[in-house]
Design a protein around this motif. Sequence first.
Motif, PDB file in Angstrom:
ATOM      1  N   THR A  33      35.160  -1.224  48.182  1.00 49.24           N
ATOM      2  CA  THR A  33      34.402  -1.291  46.933  1.00 49.24           C
ATOM      3  C   THR A  33      35.330  -1.604  45.767  1.00 49.24           C
ATOM      4  O   THR A  33      36.553  -1.426  45.851  1.00 49.24           O
ATOM      5  CB  THR A  33      33.683   0.040  46.665  1.00 49.24           C
ATOM      6  N   LYS A  34      34.743  -2.066  44.662  1.00 50.25           N
ATOM      7  CA  LYS A  34      35.534  -2.418  43.480  1.00 50.25           C
ATOM      8  C   LYS A  34      36.302  -1.207  42.954  1.00 50.25           C
ATOM      9  O   LYS A  34      37.452  -1.319  42.536  1.00 50.25           O
ATOM     10  CB  LYS A  34      34.631  -2.984  42.389  1.00 50.25           C
ATOM     11  N   GLU A  35      35.637  -0.049  42.961  1.00 44.28           N
ATOM     12  CA  GLU A  35      36.284   1.158  42.470  1.00 44.28           C
ATOM     13  C   GLU A  35      37.501   1.521  43.314  1.00 44.28           C
ATOM     14  O   GLU A  35      38.560   1.901  42.780  1.00 44.28           O
ATOM     15  CB  GLU A  35      35.286   2.320  42.451  1.00 44.28           C
ATOM     16  N   GLU A  36      37.360   1.416  44.640  1.00 47.01           N
ATOM     17  CA  GLU A  36      38.475   1.739  45.544  1.00 47.01           C
ATOM     18  C   GLU A  36      39.630   0.763  45.352  1.00 47.01           C
ATOM     19  O   GLU A  36      40.805   1.155  45.340  1.00 47.01           O
ATOM     20  CB  GLU A  36      37.996   1.711  46.998  1.00 47.01           C
ATOM     21  N   ILE A  37      39.283  -0.515  45.177  1.00 49.50           N
ATOM     22  CA  ILE A  37      40.319  -1.529  44.988  1.00 49.50           C
ATOM     23  C   ILE A  37      41.071  -1.291  43.681  1.00 49.50           C
ATOM     24  O   ILE A  37      42.308  -1.374  43.621  1.00 49.50           O
ATOM     25  CB  ILE A  37      39.704  -2.944  45.023  1.00 49.50           C
ATOM     26  N   LEU A  38      40.331  -0.964  42.637  1.00 50.63           N
ATOM     27  CA  LEU A  38      40.966  -0.689  41.351  1.00 50.63           C
ATOM     28  C   LEU A  38      41.872   0.538  41.432  1.00 50.63           C
ATOM     29  O   LEU A  38      42.954   0.575  40.835  1.00 50.63           O
ATOM     30  CB  LEU A  38      39.894  -0.475  40.275  1.00 50.63           C
ATOM     31  N   GLU A  39      41.459   1.557  42.206  1.00 50.14           N
ATOM     32  CA  GLU A  39      42.259   2.769  42.353  1.00 50.14           C
ATOM     33  C   GLU A  39      43.559   2.463  43.110  1.00 50.14           C
ATOM     34  O   GLU A  39      44.632   2.960  42.745  1.00 50.14           O
ATOM     35  CB  GLU A  39      41.448   3.820  43.105  1.00 50.14           C
ATOM     36  N   ILE A  40      43.463   1.635  44.158  1.00 49.25           N
ATOM     37  CA  ILE A  40      44.667   1.257  44.925  1.00 49.25           C
ATOM     38  C   ILE A  40      45.604   0.444  44.041  1.00 49.25           C
ATOM     39  O   ILE A  40      46.835   0.652  44.058  1.00 49.25           O
ATOM     40  CB  ILE A  40      44.275   0.467  46.201  1.00 49.25           C
ATOM     41  N   LYS A  41      45.052  -0.484  43.266  1.00 43.38           N
ATOM     42  CA  LYS A  41      45.887  -1.281  42.360  1.00 43.38           C
ATOM     43  C   LYS A  41      46.611  -0.375  41.371  1.00 43.38           C
ATOM     44  O   LYS A  41      47.789  -0.581  41.071  1.00 43.38           O
ATOM     45  CB  LYS A  41      45.032  -2.295  41.605  1.00 43.38           C
ATOM     46  N   LYS A  42      45.899   0.628  40.864  1.00 44.37           N
ATOM     47  CA  LYS A  42      46.502   1.557  39.906  1.00 44.37           C
ATOM     48  C   LYS A  42      47.663   2.308  40.554  1.00 44.37           C
ATOM     49  O   LYS A  42      48.732   2.474  39.944  1.00 44.37           O
ATOM     50  CB  LYS A  42      45.448   2.533  39.407  1.00 44.37           C
ATOM     51  N   LYS A  43      47.486   2.762  41.797  1.00 46.81           N
ATOM     52  CA  LYS A  43      48.547   3.476  42.502  1.00 46.81           C
ATOM     53  C   LYS A  43      49.757   2.568  42.740  1.00 46.81           C
ATOM     54  O   LYS A  43      50.911   2.997  42.618  1.00 46.81           O
ATOM     55  CB  LYS A  43      48.028   3.999  43.842  1.00 46.81           C
ATOM     56  N   ILE A  44      49.474   1.316  43.077  1.00 43.13           N
ATOM     57  CA  ILE A  44      50.575   0.366  43.328  1.00 43.13           C
ATOM     58  C   ILE A  44      51.373   0.130  42.055  1.00 43.13           C
ATOM     59  O   ILE A  44      52.608   0.088  42.072  1.00 43.13           O
ATOM     60  CB  ILE A  44      50.014  -0.963  43.888  1.00 43.13           C
ATOM     61  N   ARG A  45      50.676  -0.020  40.921  1.00 43.37           N
ATOM     62  CA  ARG A  45      51.364  -0.254  39.655  1.00 43.37           C
ATOM     63  C   ARG A  45      52.113   0.991  39.177  1.00 43.37           C
ATOM     64  O   ARG A  45      53.101   0.898  38.459  1.00 43.37           O
ATOM     65  CB  ARG A  45      50.364  -0.677  38.578  1.00 43.37           C
ATOM     66  N   ASP A  46      51.637   2.180  39.586  1.00 41.72           N
ATOM     67  CA  ASP A  46      52.294   3.428  39.179  1.00 41.72           C
ATOM     68  C   ASP A  46      53.705   3.543  39.752  1.00 41.72           C
ATOM     69  O   ASP A  46      54.609   4.068  39.112  1.00 41.72           O
ATOM     70  CB  ASP A  46      51.464   4.642  39.616  1.00 41.72           C
ATOM     71  N   TRP A  47      53.859   3.053  40.993  1.00 38.57           N
ATOM     72  CA  TRP A  47      55.167   3.152  41.672  1.00 38.57           C
ATOM     73  C   TRP A  47      55.740   1.764  41.884  1.00 38.57           C
ATOM     74  O   TRP A  47      55.198   0.968  42.643  1.00 38.57           O
ATOM     75  CB  TRP A  47      54.992   3.856  43.030  1.00 38.57           C
ATOM     76  N   SER A  48      56.850   1.491  41.216  1.00 40.34           N
ATOM     77  CA  SER A  48      57.471   0.166  41.343  1.00 40.34           C
ATOM     78  C   SER A  48      58.045  -0.062  42.735  1.00 40.34           C
ATOM     79  O   SER A  48      58.277  -1.204  43.138  1.00 40.34           O
ATOM     80  CB  SER A  48      58.574  -0.005  40.294  1.00 40.34           C
ATOM     81  N   MET A  49      58.248   1.030  43.499  1.00 35.42           N
ATOM     82  CA  MET A  49      58.825   0.883  44.833  1.00 35.42           C
ATOM     83  C   MET A  49      57.886   0.149  45.790  1.00 35.42           C
ATOM     84  O   MET A  49      58.326  -0.401  46.793  1.00 35.42           O
ATOM     85  CB  MET A  49      59.180   2.248  45.423  1.00 35.42           C
ATOM     86  N   TYR A  50      56.598   0.128  45.476  1.00 41.09           N
ATOM     87  CA  TYR A  50      55.660  -0.588  46.341  1.00 41.09           C
ATOM     88  C   TYR A  50      55.829  -2.099  46.202  1.00 41.09           C
ATOM     89  O   TYR A  50      55.784  -2.836  47.173  1.00 41.09           O
ATOM     90  CB  TYR A  50      54.213  -0.216  45.991  1.00 41.09           C
ATOM     91  N   GLU A  51      55.980  -2.540  44.951  1.00 41.93           N
ATOM     92  CA  GLU A  51      56.056  -3.969  44.691  1.00 41.93           C
ATOM     93  C   GLU A  51      57.370  -4.557  45.206  1.00 41.93           C
ATOM     94  O   GLU A  51      58.427  -3.953  45.058  1.00 41.93           O
ATOM     95  CB  GLU A  51      55.901  -4.237  43.192  1.00 41.93           C
ATOM     96  N   LYS A  52      57.242  -5.728  45.813  1.00 42.97           N
ATOM     97  CA  LYS A  52      58.360  -6.456  46.420  1.00 42.97           C
ATOM     98  C   LYS A  52      58.975  -5.688  47.587  1.00 42.97           C
ATOM     99  O   LYS A  52      60.045  -6.042  48.078  1.00 42.97           O
ATOM    100  CB  LYS A  52      59.441  -6.788  45.381  1.00 42.97           C
ATOM    101  N   SER A  53      58.304  -4.653  48.026  1.00 39.84           N
ATOM    102  CA  SER A  53      58.744  -3.907  49.204  1.00 39.84           C
ATOM    103  C   SER A  53      57.612  -3.875  50.227  1.00 39.84           C
ATOM    104  O   SER A  53      57.719  -4.440  51.302  1.00 39.84           O
ATOM    105  CB  SER A  53      59.161  -2.490  48.827  1.00 39.84           C
ATOM    106  N   LEU A  54      56.507  -3.234  49.860  1.00 38.17           N
ATOM    107  CA  LEU A  54      55.344  -3.193  50.743  1.00 38.17           C
ATOM    108  C   LEU A  54      54.317  -4.260  50.387  1.00 38.17           C
ATOM    109  O   LEU A  54      53.573  -4.716  51.248  1.00 38.17           O
ATOM    110  CB  LEU A  54      54.692  -1.810  50.694  1.00 38.17           C
ATOM    111  N   VAL A  55      54.261  -4.639  49.101  1.00 36.80           N
ATOM    112  CA  VAL A  55      53.323  -5.669  48.658  1.00 36.80           C
ATOM    113  C   VAL A  55      54.033  -6.595  47.672  1.00 36.80           C
ATOM    114  O   VAL A  55      55.038  -6.228  47.071  1.00 36.80           O
ATOM    115  CB  VAL A  55      52.070  -5.050  47.985  1.00 36.80           C
ATOM    116  N   SER A  56      53.488  -7.803  47.519  1.00 37.57           N
ATOM    117  CA  SER A  56      54.046  -8.744  46.547  1.00 37.57           C
ATOM    118  C   SER A  56      53.461  -8.476  45.162  1.00 37.57           C
ATOM    119  O   SER A  56      52.462  -7.754  45.027  1.00 37.57           O
ATOM    120  CB  SER A  56      53.730 -10.182  46.979  1.00 37.57           C
ATOM    121  N   ASP A  57      54.056  -9.049  44.142  1.00 36.96           N
ATOM    122  CA  ASP A  57      53.588  -8.841  42.769  1.00 36.96           C
ATOM    123  C   ASP A  57      52.147  -9.295  42.574  1.00 36.96           C
ATOM    124  O   ASP A  57      51.371  -8.668  41.849  1.00 36.96           O
ATOM    125  CB  ASP A  57      54.491  -9.587  41.788  1.00 36.96           C
ATOM    126  N   ASP A  58      51.792 -10.413  43.215  1.00 36.67           N
ATOM    127  CA  ASP A  58      50.445 -10.964  43.031  1.00 36.67           C
ATOM    128  C   ASP A  58      49.451 -10.417  44.050  1.00 36.67           C
ATOM    129  O   ASP A  58      48.299 -10.875  44.103  1.00 36.67           O
ATOM    130  CB  ASP A  58      50.481 -12.490  43.097  1.00 36.67           C
TER     131      ASP A  58
END
Length: 369
Positions: free
Chosen positions: A132-157
């Motif tokens: 759902t849109k709400e779940e996707i937005l929540e996951i995006k928020k969590k990813i942006r909260d921790w910089s360790m996710y980006e360029k490690s588990l997921v790409s910036d885009d």
Amino acid sequence: MKKFSLVAFYKHPRTMTTVISLITFFFAWQLTRVHLDNNNFRFIPKKAEARMVMNEISERFGDEVPILIGIEREYSNILDFRFLQEVKKLNDELSKVPLVKKTVSIINTTHIGSHDGDMSSSLLVPEDFKGTKEEILEIKKKIRDWSMYEKSLVSDDLKALQIFVFLNVKNEESGTEEAMASCKAIMKKVENWKFRDSKTYITGMPVFSEVVNEATSHDLRVLIPLVILVVVLVLFVSFRRFSGVFLPLLTVLVSTIWAIGAMGLFSVPLSILSTVLPVILIAVGSAYGIHVINSYYDEARKEKTLNKEEHKALVIEAVNEVIRPVLLASITTFAGFFSFCFTSVSPIFEFGLFSSLGILFAFLISITL
């Protein structure tokens, strides 16, 4: 070396041939223990600071060698319900591969955050994720909260993700047969995994080792028959008789079996360097047998008929004529290869040791067999 010493040396030709045959059978049996190990970690000197640090990390946090799997989407992002379901299936399959210690991806990684002033932890992608849109937005928020996710588990885009697969082996053992079998299984599962608008990539030290193993195995299957064919053609053009082709070729084949068999005897694996040993020994070692055979033919042309005793004397005369130059030629080649032994890089040391042994074997066999 005087002639009488050669007479004594060649007094029992059948015994000499039998001994050489038994030694050859022994080393041929040892060939079954030879295996490829192109683990790049072996090229790092044991006393190098980087290797010592890595060993210390392994001792403190446990042994694990990573394999990295990338999945890229060209037109869609990774936060898609069906896509993540298929990634989860792949992640579960990878976890079942032997030697796999753990896998890390956005599917099973934990997010640590705060809730009402308290610290809380939960899966980054909930188990009941429906897309759902709400779940996707929540996951995006969590990813942006921790910089360790980006360029490690997921790409910036958010169009690509990465799965870490950790093998429960030491760095030194990441090129063993067991590790390579697990690596092959992982590579096969990744290759067979398909989803629309998705591309997969795989890398890591075990993957490099496996790819190099395949390449070197292919090269051996091509180069060894090729160099044998070239040597046979050169010998045939030079002597135009069966013995002139067979005997020098037999010399290098036996010496090659001895050298590679010695590696199996002492449990020394073939590396990307030592896989060229058979080709080098066949090409270089054939010269010693050629000198001996050519000297014999030169002496034989002077005689019209030979009885048994005269033939024995002719053989001794031919060997006596060339043993010194052949010995000096082998010593210079031996010294060249042996110089590689004065290094702290294990694969180079192994190559120098067994190539110089192979040259020594080729000389001994050429003046005996």
